[in-house]
Design an enzyme around this catalytic site. Structure first.
Site, PDB file in Angstrom:
ATOM      1  N   LYS A 178       0.869  -1.186   0.000  1.00 47.60           N
ATOM      2  CA  LYS A 178       0.000   0.000   0.000  1.00 47.60           C
ATOM      3  C   LYS A 178       0.897   1.224   0.000  1.00 47.60           C
ATOM      4  O   LYS A 178       2.045   1.161   0.449  1.00 47.60           O
ATOM      5  CB  LYS A 178      -0.885   0.016   1.255  1.00 47.60           C
ATOM      6  CG  LYS A 178      -2.133   0.840   1.087  1.00 47.60           C
ATOM      7  CD  LYS A 178      -3.242   0.052   0.418  1.00 47.60           C
ATOM      8  CE  LYS A 178      -4.414   0.894   0.026  1.00 47.60           C
ATOM      9  NZ  LYS A 178      -5.540   0.069  -0.426  1.00 47.60           N
ATOM     10  N   ASP A 224      -6.992   4.137  -4.713  1.00 49.13           N
ATOM     11  CA  ASP A 224      -7.681   3.965  -3.430  1.00 49.13           C
ATOM     12  C   ASP A 224      -8.319   5.340  -3.163  1.00 49.13           C
ATOM     13  O   ASP A 224      -8.548   6.097  -4.124  1.00 49.13           O
ATOM     14  CB  ASP A 224      -6.685   3.555  -2.323  1.00 49.13           C
ATOM     15  CG  ASP A 224      -7.393   3.071  -1.055  1.00 49.13           C
ATOM     16  OD1 ASP A 224      -7.833   1.916  -1.021  1.00 49.13           O
ATOM     17  OD2 ASP A 224      -7.530   3.846  -0.086  1.00 49.13           O
TER      18      ASP A 224
END
Ligand code: NDP
Ligand code: 2IT
Length: 451
Positions: free
Chosen positions: A126, A166
């Protein structure tokens, strides 16, 4: 002190508040996998947990960019490459002022197990930045993205690490990131997913997470012998990529989604959310939801500050199924209490870790079907992997083909999670099923690959 408490104590650092969300994610996993670790000693022997909770590497860098007033701005960029036992590092980028290392560690850790559950060859990662895209011009977004990738390009590649979107990162941002990567490296390759379709993106990637959430819920309701979603009132939070496409799929299957929300407040439209208006407001004009009332004055708008602290207006609306699709810890114990009182039958997490541990305990103890994020929202990364496959083979798949493969993958994940829960004596507990199944997959690969 019991086994679980001893394990958790090894990792906790109470002095670092930034890490709270990471500990929350990690504690849930440790509680879930305790029966596996106790029954099969090889995971303890090979120190899998100790190795899994620490990222392979954390890349942190400065991002400087020039705003429209010719002022130099400075932000922090990150990429946490967590684990690549199953494939190249894979996971989204989040641009939001709340981003810090702890938030990205929780998201990266969850991503390892989510990606393992898909059965596809992808590891977990991430990244992102504390940059706030809200109110920025297109040119400022482009300048930020270009500066961000000037640093990050050194660490990514189609077989190394493949970022995607995201919160705050959609196809516009991925386009700018890809454009600059291409200039710096002279390589036209599948290094990002979520690209616009006309230069290498997959059809259905924008819809994938939201549609996948609904496919998962349909499958779970069937396995748990509950009524289908058709004709049922559903509540959805968020008004971004995941929420809007969950609403779209609910409408397609004949359910009645009556809500959405953003960081300013909640819309409750009892006749069903106006999808086209929502898309225009959020994808094109990037407006606050308050403006929904200009077209639909009969709908209700509840500003965030007008709802009592500790709860959220969206979970106070009676519904059959609830879909938290905004952000972490947006569904609290108070919200769970309201959902239960109003007769809710199922909760599916579209966002990552939107429910607090207390809310999950309460929902599960009242036998509400509860689908955890790492299983239910895997549709996004599933279609990301389809995009990687298409890029690698220089092919394009039809919308129907992607949709069919997404649906069958979500059904497979649901069955795998339910069966694992049953095998470990916690039938109906999709949280434990997902954690055990995901952990086992990645742990077995780590053992086979040696240290
Ligand atoms: P978007 O940026 O498209 O939308 C986010 C939405 O959530 C916006 O409506 C935003 O409101 C709202 N929101 C964000 N932060 C807050 C907050 N602190 N309080 C209240 N509302 C908030 O993001 P996505 O839809 O892509 O992501 C939503 C969730 O889904 C995240 O948890 C993400 O990690 C998860 N997810 C996303 C996937 C994807 O493919 N995009 C895949 C799997 C999970 P506002 O418009 O006011 O900012
Ligand atoms: O949380 C997630 O799964 C995502 N943001 C999507 C990750 C991806 O690589 O598509």
């Amino acid at each position: 002190m019991g086994f679980v408490e001893t394990e958790i104590q090894k990792f906790e650092n109470p002095n670092c508040a930034e890490n709270n969300v990471f500990y929350q994610a990690m504690e849930e996993v440790i509680y879930s996998i305790a029966p596996l670790l106790e029954s099969d000693k090889k995971y303890v022997k090979y120190s899998i947990l100790e190795r899994l909770v620490v990222p392979d590497r954390t890349i942190k860098f400065k991002v400087t960019w020039l705003d429209d007033n010719n002022q130099i701005q400075v932000n922090t960029g990150y990429r946490i490459q967590y684990n690549n036992a199953l494939g190249p590092y894979k996971g989204g980028l989040r641009f939001h002022p709340s981003v810090n290392e702890g938030v990205l560690k929780f998201l990266g850790f969850e991503q390892i197990l989510k990606n393992a559950l898909t059965g596809l060859p992808i590891g977990g990662a991430k990244g992102g930045s504390d940059f706030d895209p809200k109110g920025k011009s297109d040119s400022e977004i482009m300048k930020f993205c270009k500066s961000f990738i000037i640093e990050l390009h050194k660490y990514i590649g189609p077989c190394i690490d493949v970022p995607a979107g995201d919160i705050g990162v959609g196809s516009r941002e991925i386009g700018y990131l890809f454009g600059e990567y291409k200039k710096i490296t002279s390589r036209y390759e599948g290094v990002f997913t979520g690209k616009p379709f006309f230069f290498g993106g997959s059809l259905m990637r924008p819809e994938a997470t939201g549609y996948g959430v609904i496919y998962f819920t349909q499958s779970m309701l069937e396995m748990e012998s509950k009524d289908t979603l058709e004709g049922k009132i559903c509540t959805v939070s968020g008004a971004g990529n995941v929420a809007i496409h969950a609403i779209e799929k609910l409408l397609q299957i004949g359910a009645l989604p009556v809500s959405c929300s953003d960081s300013g407040g909640t819309i409750y439209d009892s006749r069903g959310v106006d999808l086209e208006l929502l898309k225009e407001m959020k994808f094109e004009k990037r407006e606050s939801l308050e403006k929904y009332l200009q077209t639909h004055p009969e709908a209700k708008y509840i500003p965030i500050e007008e709802y009592p602290e500790g709860g959220h207006a969206v979970w106070d609306i009676p519904c059959y199924a609830a879909f938290p699709c905004a952000t972490q810890n947006e569904l609290t114990e108070i919200d769970a209490q309201n959902l239960i009182q109003n007769g809710c039958v199922s909760v599916t997490e579209g966002a990552n870790m939107p429910s607090t541990p207390e809310a999950i305990d309460l929902l599960q103890s009242h036998k509400i079907c509860f689908a955890p994020a790492k299983a239910a929202n895997a549709g996004g990364v599933v279609v990301s992997e389809f995009e990687m496959s298409q890029n690698a083979s220089m092919s394009r798949w039809s919308f129907e083909k992607v949709d069919e493969k997404l649906k069958s993958t979500m059904e497979m994940i649901c069955k795998r999670v339910a069966l694992t829960a049953k095998d470990y004596g916690v039938e109906g507990n999709y949280v434990d099923g997902a954690n055990i199944a995901g952990f086992k997959k990645v742990a077995d690969a780590m053992i086979a690959e040696g240290i």
